[in-house]
Design an enzyme around this catalytic site. Structure first.
Site, PDB file in Angstrom:
ATOM      1  N   MET A 135      -1.560   6.316   5.221  1.00 24.03           N
ATOM      2  CA  MET A 135      -1.129   5.757   4.160  1.00 24.03           C
ATOM      3  C   MET A 135      -0.545   4.448   4.631  1.00 24.03           C
ATOM      4  SD  MET A 135       1.845   8.082   2.852  1.00 24.03           S
ATOM      5  CE  MET A 135       0.832   9.661   2.779  1.00 24.03           C
ATOM      6  N   CYS A 136      -0.353   3.416   3.535  1.00 27.08           N
ATOM      7  CA  CYS A 136       0.417   2.106   4.070  1.00 27.08           C
ATOM      8  C   CYS A 136      -0.376   1.187   4.988  1.00 27.08           C
ATOM      9  CB  CYS A 136       1.772   2.293   4.140  1.00 27.08           C
ATOM     10  SG  CYS A 136       2.739   0.969   3.930  1.00 27.08           S
ATOM     11  N   ILE A 137       0.151   1.212   6.046  1.00 29.60           N
ATOM     12  CA  ILE A 137      -0.220   0.198   7.130  1.00 29.60           C
ATOM     13  C   ILE A 137      -1.037   1.203   8.212  1.00 29.60           C
ATOM     14  CG2 ILE A 137       1.919   0.192   8.482  1.00 29.60           C
ATOM     15  CD1 ILE A 137      -1.061  -2.771   8.066  1.00 29.60           C
ATOM     16  N   PRO A 139      -3.781   3.059   8.027  1.00 29.04           N
ATOM     17  CA  PRO A 139      -5.054   2.803   8.246  1.00 29.04           C
ATOM     18  C   PRO A 139      -5.410   1.886   9.043  1.00 29.04           C
ATOM     19  CG  PRO A 139      -4.518   3.314   5.968  1.00 29.04           C
ATOM     20  CD  PRO A 139      -3.176   2.952   6.591  1.00 29.04           C
ATOM     21  N   THR A 190      -4.401   5.556   1.351  1.00 27.93           N
ATOM     22  CA  THR A 190      -3.929   5.004   0.154  1.00 27.93           C
ATOM     23  C   THR A 190      -3.068   4.038   0.427  1.00 27.93           C
ATOM     24  OG1 THR A 190      -2.989   5.732  -2.217  1.00 27.93           O
ATOM     25  CG2 THR A 190      -2.088   6.726  -0.187  1.00 27.93           C
TER      26      THR A 190
END
Length: 222
Positions: A135-137, A139, A190
């Site tokens: 999630m967030c950064i 990925p 996400t």
């Protein structure tokens, strides 16, 4: 049987560690869904320490595992002890720690590498066909974990998406309340605080991610 999920943290605090809201929402949702959870973190120094009140870098050093223990209420293990065979899935919350401590994306961009213990642990889940949530950064690590062609999202930030594409990932734009799933790799991502303007907005996508990860873990790879 309750699912067993590993959560890998990257410190404590959005600017130099794991994003606390994202981490707690993840842990809360997993608990609400009846999952057994164990937190992990690499036993390494943080890239640096940031004063979360002023936003300025501070003198001194902190340990990622020790700081992550704040979120886990002390119930945490070195990520070297994480074995995919013992768990059904793994989730990595965001925060700059994912780009500073779990990887060096914050400084190296598309030329980044993933911290070796973290890479080995998460790739073991991928190799076993077990679901992974980023999630967030976080990925930003997807292409390094899964290889070229992996599908993921960090939301809508064009520069970050371009770096992911340069690394070989296939980026899909996504609203804060939604998820992107790479069915082939059992990867769910996400945007969370890459887009969220409130904790409830962050939770809307994170809850979907956790729910989908648990659904996927109910259908192990053949």
């Amino acid at each position: 049987m309750n699912k067993k999920v590993a959560v890998i943290l990257s410190g404590c605090g959005v600017y130099d560690g794991a994003e606390i809201h994202e981490s707690v929402i993840t842990l809360l949702r997993l608990d609400q869904r009846g999952a057994q959870v164990q937190c992990f973190a690499p036993n390494i120094p943080q890239l640096h320490v940031v004063d979360h009140y002023s936003g300025d870098e501070m003198d001194g050093t902190r340990n990622v595992l020790v700081e992550s223990a704040r979120i886990a209420r002390g119930n945490i293990k070195d990520v070297k002890e994480l074995h995919a065979a013992d768990f059904d899935a793994v989730i990595l919350p965001g925060g700059f720690g994912a780009a500073k401590n779990l990887s060096d994306f914050a400084t190296a961009g598309a030329n980044c590498t993933v911290q070796p213990d973290v890479l080995q642990a998460v790739q073991a889940f991928a190799s076993a066909g077990k679901p992974v949530g980023l999630m967030c950064i976080a990925p930003a690590m997807a292409a390094k974990i899964f290889g070229a062609g992996v599908i993921c999202t960090i939301g809508k930030d064009a520069d970050t998406a371009a770096a992911l594409t340069q690394m070989g990932a296939q980026h899909e734009e996504c609203e804060v309340s939604d998820i992107v799933e790479d069915e082939k790799h059992k990867l769910v991502t996400t945007p969370a605080y890459m887009l969220a303007q409130s904790i409830s907005e962050a939770a809307s996508g994170i809850n979907k991610l956790v729910d989908r990860i648990l659904e996927l873990s109910a259908h192990p790879a053949a």
